[in-house]
Write a protein that holds these residues in place. Structure first.
Motif, mmCIF file in Angstrom:
data_model
loop_
_atom_site.group_PDB
_atom_site.id
_atom_site.type_symbol
_atom_site.label_atom_id
_atom_site.label_comp_id
_atom_site.label_asym_id
_atom_site.label_seq_id
_atom_site.Cartn_x
_atom_site.Cartn_y
_atom_site.Cartn_z
ATOM 1 N N VAL A 1 7.127 -5.468 2.351
ATOM 2 C CA VAL A 1 7.106 -4.913 3.700
ATOM 3 C C VAL A 1 8.106 -3.765 3.784
ATOM 4 O O VAL A 1 9.288 -3.949 3.471
ATOM 5 C CB VAL A 1 7.451 -5.986 4.749
ATOM 6 N N HIS A 2 7.631 -2.607 4.215
ATOM 7 C CA HIS A 2 8.527 -1.458 4.369
ATOM 8 C C HIS A 2 9.443 -1.662 5.560
ATOM 9 O O HIS A 2 9.155 -2.426 6.481
ATOM 10 C CB HIS A 2 7.742 -0.150 4.495
ATOM 11 N N GLY A 3 10.557 -0.977 5.568
ATOM 12 C CA GLY A 3 11.501 -1.080 6.669
ATOM 13 C C GLY A 3 11.297 0.029 7.678
ATOM 14 O O GLY A 3 10.550 0.976 7.444
ATOM 15 N N GLY A 4 11.965 -0.112 8.798
ATOM 16 C CA GLY A 4 12.026 0.914 9.832
ATOM 17 C C GLY A 4 10.774 1.743 9.980
ATOM 18 O O GLY A 4 9.689 1.224 10.105
ATOM 19 N N HIS A 5 10.945 3.018 9.932
ATOM 20 C CA HIS A 5 9.825 3.956 10.025
ATOM 21 C C HIS A 5 9.374 4.280 8.616
ATOM 22 O O HIS A 5 10.142 4.789 7.814
ATOM 23 C CB HIS A 5 10.250 5.233 10.749
ATOM 24 N N GLY A 6 8.138 3.994 8.294
ATOM 25 C CA GLY A 6 7.684 4.260 6.942
ATOM 26 C C GLY A 6 6.271 3.820 6.710
ATOM 27 O O GLY A 6 5.469 3.707 7.630
ATOM 28 N N SER A 7 5.998 3.506 5.447
ATOM 29 C CA SER A 7 4.661 3.117 5.037
ATOM 30 C C SER A 7 4.748 2.387 3.700
ATOM 31 O O SER A 7 5.842 2.188 3.159
ATOM 32 C CB SER A 7 3.758 4.351 4.900
ATOM 33 N N TRP A 8 3.602 2.054 3.172
ATOM 34 C CA TRP A 8 3.522 1.392 1.876
ATOM 35 C C TRP A 8 4.175 2.221 0.781
ATOM 36 O O TRP A 8 4.609 1.685 -0.240
ATOM 37 C CB TRP A 8 2.065 1.092 1.521
ATOM 38 N N LEU A 9 4.309 3.514 0.987
ATOM 39 C CA LEU A 9 4.872 4.394 -0.042
ATOM 40 C C LEU A 9 6.353 4.121 -0.318
ATOM 41 O O LEU A 9 6.873 4.586 -1.331
ATOM 42 C CB LEU A 9 4.651 5.860 0.329
ATOM 43 N N HIS A 10 7.019 3.372 0.543
ATOM 44 C CA HIS A 10 8.401 2.983 0.240
ATOM 45 C C HIS A 10 8.459 2.221 -1.079
ATOM 46 O O HIS A 10 9.501 2.191 -1.733
ATOM 47 C CB HIS A 10 8.960 2.102 1.345
ATOM 48 N N TRP A 11 7.360 1.605 -1.459
ATOM 49 C CA TRP A 11 7.304 0.760 -2.650
ATOM 50 C C TRP A 11 6.625 1.448 -3.834
ATOM 51 O O TRP A 11 6.339 0.795 -4.836
ATOM 52 C CB TRP A 11 6.574 -0.529 -2.314
ATOM 53 N N ALA A 12 6.379 2.743 -3.755
ATOM 54 C CA ALA A 12 5.595 3.447 -4.777
ATOM 55 C C ALA A 12 6.141 3.265 -6.193
ATOM 56 O O ALA A 12 5.372 3.121 -7.144
ATOM 57 C CB ALA A 12 5.491 4.936 -4.442
ATOM 58 N N ARG A 13 7.432 3.271 -6.345
ATOM 59 C CA ARG A 13 8.009 3.123 -7.699
ATOM 60 C C ARG A 13 7.982 1.676 -8.186
ATOM 61 O O ARG A 13 7.988 1.428 -9.384
ATOM 62 C CB ARG A 13 9.430 3.655 -7.722
ATOM 63 N N SER A 14 7.980 0.732 -7.272
ATOM 64 C CA SER A 14 7.996 -0.688 -7.641
ATOM 65 C C SER A 14 6.609 -1.248 -7.909
ATOM 66 O O SER A 14 6.464 -2.199 -8.684
ATOM 67 C CB SER A 14 8.653 -1.506 -6.524
ATOM 68 N N ILE A 15 5.599 -0.700 -7.257
ATOM 69 C CA ILE A 15 4.244 -1.249 -7.350
ATOM 70 C C ILE A 15 3.743 -1.352 -8.784
ATOM 71 O O ILE A 15 3.269 -2.424 -9.190
ATOM 72 C CB ILE A 15 3.268 -0.462 -6.450
ATOM 73 N N PRO A 16 3.824 -0.299 -9.608
ATOM 74 C CA PRO A 16 3.271 -0.433 -10.963
ATOM 75 C C PRO A 16 3.924 -1.543 -11.786
ATOM 76 O O PRO A 16 3.249 -2.239 -12.546
ATOM 77 C CB PRO A 16 3.538 0.943 -11.590
ATOM 78 N N VAL A 17 5.212 -1.743 -11.623
ATOM 79 C CA VAL A 17 5.917 -2.773 -12.382
ATOM 80 C C VAL A 17 5.574 -4.165 -11.865
ATOM 81 O O VAL A 17 5.215 -5.063 -12.638
ATOM 82 C CB VAL A 17 7.450 -2.535 -12.312
ATOM 83 N N LEU A 18 5.657 -4.364 -10.559
ATOM 84 C CA LEU A 18 5.403 -5.682 -9.981
ATOM 85 C C LEU A 18 3.942 -6.099 -10.090
ATOM 86 O O LEU A 18 3.633 -7.285 -10.215
ATOM 87 C CB LEU A 18 5.854 -5.709 -8.522
ATOM 88 N N ALA A 19 3.025 -5.131 -10.041
ATOM 89 C CA ALA A 19 1.597 -5.437 -10.101
ATOM 90 C C ALA A 19 1.178 -5.986 -11.464
ATOM 91 O O ALA A 19 0.095 -6.556 -11.585
ATOM 92 C CB ALA A 19 0.776 -4.199 -9.755
ATOM 93 N N ARG A 20 2.027 -5.857 -12.458
ATOM 94 C CA ARG A 20 1.726 -6.441 -13.775
ATOM 95 C C ARG A 20 1.803 -7.959 -13.734
ATOM 96 O O ARG A 20 1.243 -8.643 -14.598
ATOM 97 C CB ARG A 20 2.718 -5.930 -14.823
ATOM 98 N N HIS A 21 2.540 -8.501 -12.759
ATOM 99 C CA HIS A 21 2.810 -9.928 -12.718
ATOM 100 C C HIS A 21 2.327 -10.618 -11.444
ATOM 101 O O HIS A 21 2.264 -11.845 -11.417
ATOM 102 C CB HIS A 21 4.321 -10.157 -12.839
#
Length: 104
Positions: free
Chosen positions: A42-62
């Motif tokens: 879940v992104h914080g404050g004002h934002g979007s799913w893109l707050h997690w752009a760098r984490s998604i490829p790594v976490l999506a492996r598992h």
């Protein structure tokens, strides 16, 4: 945004699927990536799913990642009344339950 950043975002977006869930008074857009046990980012404050752009490829492996644009942000255009945190939380939880099943 540079062309490289735009291309990276487009490539990342293509790796997932988009799920829009509409409730009375709120619409939440979720993105799903990967496979495995579910994990919600879940992104914080004002934002979007893109707050997690760098984490998604790594976490999506598992994990199966469920990443919302909270109501009123990013691709989720309809928001609960301003200042109504309980309504925001309820809309987010209810739409997630709709996608993955309550208690998952």
């Amino acid at each position: 945004m540079t062309e490289t950043a735009a291309a990276r975002i487009a490539a990342l977006a293509q790796q997932g699927s988009v799920h829009r869930v509409t409730l009375p008074g709120a619409e939440v857009t979720w993105r799903r990536f990967g496979s495995g046990p579910p994990l919600v980012l879940v992104h914080g404050g004002h934002g979007s799913w893109l707050h997690w752009a760098r984490s998604i490829p790594v976490l999506a492996r598992h994990c199966t990642l469920w990443v919302p644009d909270l109501p009123g942000y990013g691709a989720s255009p309809v928001a609960p009344p301003v200042g109504d945190l309980a309504a925001l939380v309820q809309a987010t939880a209810t739409t997630l339950d709709h996608l993955v099943g309550a208690g998952t």
